[in-house]
Design an enzyme around this catalytic site. Structure first.
Site, mmCIF file in Angstrom:
data_model
loop_
_atom_site.group_PDB
_atom_site.id
_atom_site.type_symbol
_atom_site.label_atom_id
_atom_site.label_comp_id
_atom_site.label_asym_id
_atom_site.label_seq_id
_atom_site.Cartn_x
_atom_site.Cartn_y
_atom_site.Cartn_z
ATOM 1 N N HIS A 200 9.532 21.004 8.284
ATOM 2 C CA HIS A 200 8.640 22.133 8.015
ATOM 3 C C HIS A 200 9.330 23.208 7.185
ATOM 4 O O HIS A 200 8.722 23.809 6.310
ATOM 5 C CB HIS A 200 8.151 22.747 9.319
ATOM 6 C CG HIS A 200 7.209 21.861 10.043
ATOM 7 N ND1 HIS A 200 6.123 21.290 9.427
ATOM 8 C CD2 HIS A 200 7.188 21.421 11.308
ATOM 9 C CE1 HIS A 200 5.473 20.546 10.277
ATOM 10 N NE2 HIS A 200 6.099 20.600 11.444
ATOM 11 N N ARG A 307 -4.196 12.267 0.635
ATOM 12 C CA ARG A 307 -3.790 11.348 1.716
ATOM 13 C C ARG A 307 -4.434 11.818 3.024
ATOM 14 O O ARG A 307 -3.849 12.594 3.772
ATOM 15 C CB ARG A 307 -2.272 11.349 1.871
ATOM 16 C CG ARG A 307 -1.491 10.745 0.707
ATOM 17 C CD ARG A 307 0.003 10.783 1.015
ATOM 18 N NE ARG A 307 0.784 9.895 0.189
ATOM 19 C CZ ARG A 307 1.573 10.306 -0.819
ATOM 20 N NH1 ARG A 307 1.651 11.583 -1.115
ATOM 21 N NH2 ARG A 307 2.277 9.422 -1.512
ATOM 22 N N ARG A 343 -8.543 9.454 -0.763
ATOM 23 C CA ARG A 343 -8.127 8.113 -0.336
ATOM 24 C C ARG A 343 -8.520 7.941 1.121
ATOM 25 O O ARG A 343 -8.241 8.803 1.951
ATOM 26 C CB ARG A 343 -6.624 7.932 -0.494
ATOM 27 C CG ARG A 343 -6.214 6.511 -0.106
ATOM 28 C CD ARG A 343 -4.763 6.255 -0.327
ATOM 29 N NE ARG A 343 -3.946 6.937 0.647
ATOM 30 C CZ ARG A 343 -2.612 6.893 0.642
ATOM 31 N NH1 ARG A 343 -1.984 6.221 -0.303
ATOM 32 N NH2 ARG A 343 -1.915 7.520 1.550
ATOM 33 N N GLU A 442 -1.266 -1.720 -4.847
ATOM 34 C CA GLU A 442 0.029 -1.524 -4.199
ATOM 35 C C GLU A 442 0.491 -2.760 -3.431
ATOM 36 O O GLU A 442 1.486 -2.725 -2.720
ATOM 37 C CB GLU A 442 -0.005 -0.288 -3.294
ATOM 38 C CG GLU A 442 -1.143 -0.230 -2.322
ATOM 39 C CD GLU A 442 -1.189 1.086 -1.520
ATOM 40 O OE1 GLU A 442 -0.263 1.902 -1.598
ATOM 41 O OE2 GLU A 442 -2.180 1.262 -0.784
ATOM 42 N N ASN A 465 5.019 3.285 -4.654
ATOM 43 C CA ASN A 465 5.848 3.359 -3.449
ATOM 44 C C ASN A 465 5.700 2.070 -2.635
ATOM 45 O O ASN A 465 6.679 1.482 -2.172
ATOM 46 C CB ASN A 465 5.453 4.553 -2.568
ATOM 47 C CG ASN A 465 5.391 5.852 -3.350
ATOM 48 O OD1 ASN A 465 5.936 5.931 -4.439
ATOM 49 N ND2 ASN A 465 4.728 6.854 -2.821
ATOM 50 N N ASP A 466 4.459 1.647 -2.458
ATOM 51 C CA ASP A 466 4.244 0.418 -1.712
ATOM 52 C C ASP A 466 4.366 -0.821 -2.587
ATOM 53 O O ASP A 466 4.822 -1.864 -2.129
ATOM 54 C CB ASP A 466 2.862 0.436 -1.040
ATOM 55 C CG ASP A 466 2.915 1.204 0.275
ATOM 56 O OD1 ASP A 466 3.879 0.980 1.045
ATOM 57 O OD2 ASP A 466 2.033 2.031 0.518
ATOM 58 N N ARG A 476 10.531 0.704 2.379
ATOM 59 C CA ARG A 476 10.692 1.988 1.677
ATOM 60 C C ARG A 476 11.329 3.066 2.550
ATOM 61 O O ARG A 476 11.780 4.087 2.060
ATOM 62 C CB ARG A 476 9.348 2.465 1.100
ATOM 63 C CG ARG A 476 8.288 2.701 2.141
ATOM 64 C CD ARG A 476 6.920 2.873 1.511
ATOM 65 N NE ARG A 476 6.565 4.268 1.322
ATOM 66 C CZ ARG A 476 5.342 4.681 1.035
ATOM 67 N NH1 ARG A 476 4.354 3.806 0.868
ATOM 68 N NH2 ARG A 476 5.070 5.951 0.896
ATOM 69 N N CYS A 513 -0.347 6.979 -8.975
ATOM 70 C CA CYS A 513 -0.144 8.086 -8.032
ATOM 71 C C CYS A 513 1.101 7.884 -7.180
ATOM 72 O O CYS A 513 1.374 8.669 -6.280
ATOM 73 C CB CYS A 513 -1.370 8.286 -7.157
ATOM 74 S SG CYS A 513 -1.730 6.880 -6.101
HETATM 75 C C1 PEP Z 1 2.066 4.497 -2.884
HETATM 76 O O1 PEP Z 1 2.177 3.575 -2.082
HETATM 77 O O2 PEP Z 1 2.650 4.517 -3.982
HETATM 78 C C2 PEP Z 1 1.237 5.665 -2.562
HETATM 79 C C3 PEP Z 1 0.993 6.604 -3.445
HETATM 80 O O3 PEP Z 1 0.745 5.766 -1.310
HETATM 81 P P1 PEP Z 1 1.599 6.227 -0.028
HETATM 82 O O4 PEP Z 1 2.901 6.784 -0.530
HETATM 83 O O5 PEP Z 1 0.753 7.242 0.657
HETATM 84 O O6 PEP Z 1 1.739 4.962 0.740
HETATM 85 MG MG MG Z 2 0.816 3.390 -0.428
#
Ligand code: PEP
Ligand code: MG
Length: 589
Positions: A200, A307, A343, A442, A465-466, A476, A513
């Site tokens: 935080h 999100r 999302r 993803e 990211n995924d 990750r 994203c």
């Molecule tokens: C991703 O997976 O790249 C993504 C943007 O979603 P999150 O990070 O919320 O899994």
């Molecule tokens: Mg994701």
């Protein structure tokens, strides 16, 4: 980190660069750690009720204190009052409250001891979670339990009113209740032993744009009240009692930083257009509705990723349709007429909700996550879809579905969206049924069947990211393999290229994203590959917009031919540096 001693008295420490910027000032030590020693004693069975009453009274007082703080929270920190509201909920949480009462009854021990036992258990449980964000959430439990302890007679709350000059706060950790009492005109920066980027304190520091270096481990033991400090929140450095030369160097750096930042933010409110005239939307990712303000302040061209799962966490039950509608509307009202991409729930995996954890999954990242969960829980999904369609009646709203891995999932989702629309229609509730629908790309299977999915949706959003996690078999959240997580891996570049080609041929939207989009170094590559929009953490928007403005689309496209023949991430990195190195050196804030 071991302190580095120089010839003079100055001490240089390296910590986590949690909020950028440089400040120089006197230290103010926040002593909020005085409740480490707690009383432990057994009680007789006849005293159980009295002990439970004592605990309940402490909870009641803790609650009134929190409510008072929430009411008095200054306007610019109001957005964090919701963290404190979470603490109010935690006070009566089944885990914290329920298990403490149970320990008093079963183990016949005093409230402080029972609470400590429960907190230690929860602390262990949370620390084992792979996701940094959730690891940090254990701090909420600790802050709440500290407050209960004080009300059981264990110490005075920290009072920031005594601060009468501009200082840098130095603390073991700062609770949201403490940070929200802070008067901005008096606090220049934060330095803490604990915490990280997603704690935080880190989040608040970034929102308030106060430089912060966190996670320094034992900084409170090294700094004395009124010591002169330099806090470099961009580099993650703290200098205690700097000598003349260091001081002069950092004063100059601070001036340079302020000049660069001011220029960047000024220009971030205009469109991101390349030198040869192509416009790119640079949007923001948000977790909580309040963050929309910072997307707007940073010149974001809309919300590319909302999100929504964070609204389902830290609470006792699923949110209802009206609550969701209100929250979505708050975001839309601020950013309109720019788009808001909502999302749908991406829970489980690393984001389990506490009140619905009846599944024991051996491998949660490959489990009942995101759209799989929603299709298994149509009631939960329907509530959200109805709220989205209702808010879509007021502006530019699009739906984004996470973790699609096959055709049936998107067809079933479309069927549920139609059902939500027809129900709302027959109930006479205002809504928009023909909403723009997109899927997150993803999961590798979605890349491979992108042509099939493209027939069914209006846009793709690549979640690197995924996508990297699932395609390269890299958890990750696991720091042991974090070094392998490389967006420049030729496999990743080829996947992006394929998806962008399909989107172009099928004439649907395509943007990114995932975090990859927030790194200026990757922008020439992504433009060359055919990505048309970007969405990222709000802080990165000005930098990325500036990068876009210094590029030539046609040159980026030509550059891709050279990238595609490289055999490794390292070779691609070298190529980017050799071509865009000069430009990139201007981006170090
Ligand atoms: C991703 O997976 O790249 C993504 C943007 O979603 P999150 O990070 O919320 O899994
Ligand atoms: Mg994701």
């Amino acid at each position: 980190m071991e302190p580095e001693n120089t010839e003079s008295q100055e001490i240089i420490l390296e910590g986590i660069a949690a909020s950028p910027g440089i400040c120089i000032g006197k230290a103010y030590i926040v002593d909020n750690d005085g409740i480490d020693i707690i009383q432990r004693y057994h009680i007789s069975e006849s005293k159980v009720q009295a002990e439970k009453n004592r605990f309940n009274t402490a909870i009641k007082h803790a609650k009134s204190e929190l409510i008072e703080i929430i009411e008095k929270t200054p306007k610019d920190l109001k957005e964090h009052a919701n963290i404190l509201e979470t603490h109010v909920v935690l006070l009566n949480d089944k885990m914290l409250y329920g298990q403490t009462i149970e320990a008093i009854e079963k183990d016949l021990i005093n409230s402080e001891w029972a609470l400590r036992k429960v907190v230690n258990r929860l602390r262990k449980m949370f620390r084992e979670l792979p996701d940094e964000y959730f690891k940090d959430r254990v701090n909420d439990i600790i802050h709440v339990s500290n407050r209960i302890n004080r009300n059981l007679g264990g110490g005075e709350p920290v009072n920031f009113k005594n601060i009468n000059k501009r200082v840098i706060l130095v603390a073991s950790d700062l609770s949201p209740a403490e940070t929200s009492q802070i008067q901005l005109e008096k606090i220049m920066g934060f330095v803490t032993d604990l915490g990280g980027k997603t704690s935080h304190t880190g989040i608040i520091a970034r929102t308030l744009e106060i430089p912060a270096v966190l996670g320094l481990q034992n900084v409170t033991r090294l700094i004395q009240n009124d010591d002169l400090l330099i806090v470099d929140g961009s580099g993650g450095t703290v200098v205690i009692q700097p000598d003349e030369t260091t001081l002069r160097r950092y004063v100059q750096r601070r001036v340079d930083y302020e000049v660069r930042r001011a220029q960047m933010i000024r220009s971030s409110h205009s469109t991101a257009m390349t030198l040869d005239g192509t416009t790119f939307k640079v949007m923001g990712n948000i977790e909580l509705p309040e963050e929309v303000v910072s997307v707007k302040d940073k010149g974001g061209d809309g919300i590319g990723l909302y999100r929504t799962e964070f609204q389902y966490m830290n609470r006792a039950a699923f949110p209802g349709e009206s609550e969701l509608y209100e929250k979505y509307k708050d975001v839309l009202d601020v950013i309109s007429p720019q788009p808001v991409t909502i999302r749908t729930l991406d829970i489980n995996g690393d984001k389990a909700v506490s009140f619905d954890s009846d599944y024991d999954e051996p491998n949660p990242a490959l489990g009942l996550r995101a759209i799989r969960y929603c299709l298994k829980k149509p009631n939960v999904f329907m509530t959200q879809l109805r709220a989205i369609l209702r808010v879509a009646a007021h502006g530019n709203v699009r739906i984004l579905i996470p973790m699609i891995s096959g055709y049936e999932e998107i067809m079933e989702t479309k069927r549920l969206i139609e059902k939500a629309a027809s129900d709302l229609e027959s109930e006479g509730v205002p809504h928009k049924g023909d909403i723009k629908l997109g899927v997150m790309i993803e999961v590798p299977s979605a890349v491979i069947i992108a042509d099939i999915l493209a027939e069914e949706v209006d846009f793709f959003s690549i979640g690197t990211n995924d996508l990297i996690q699932y395609s390269m078999a890299i958890d990750r959240g696991n720091s042991l393999v974090a070094g392998f997580f490389n967006p420049l891996h030729p496999a990743v570049i080829r996947m992006i290229s394929h998806v962008a080609d399909v989107a172009r041929k099928k004439n649907i939207g395509i943007y990114m994203c995932g975090e990859m989009a927030s790194e200026p170094m990757y922008i020439p590559l992504l433009i060359g590959l055919g990505i048309k929009e970007f969405s990222m953490n709000p802080q990165s928007i000005p930098l990325v917009k500036r990068m876009v403005r210094s590029l030539n689309t046609s040159e980026c496209v030509g550059f891709i031919d050279e990238v595609m023949v490289q055999k490794s991430a390292l070779k691609i990195l070298e190529l980017i540096k050799s071509r865009y190195g000069k430009l990139l050196s201007d981006y170090e804030l």
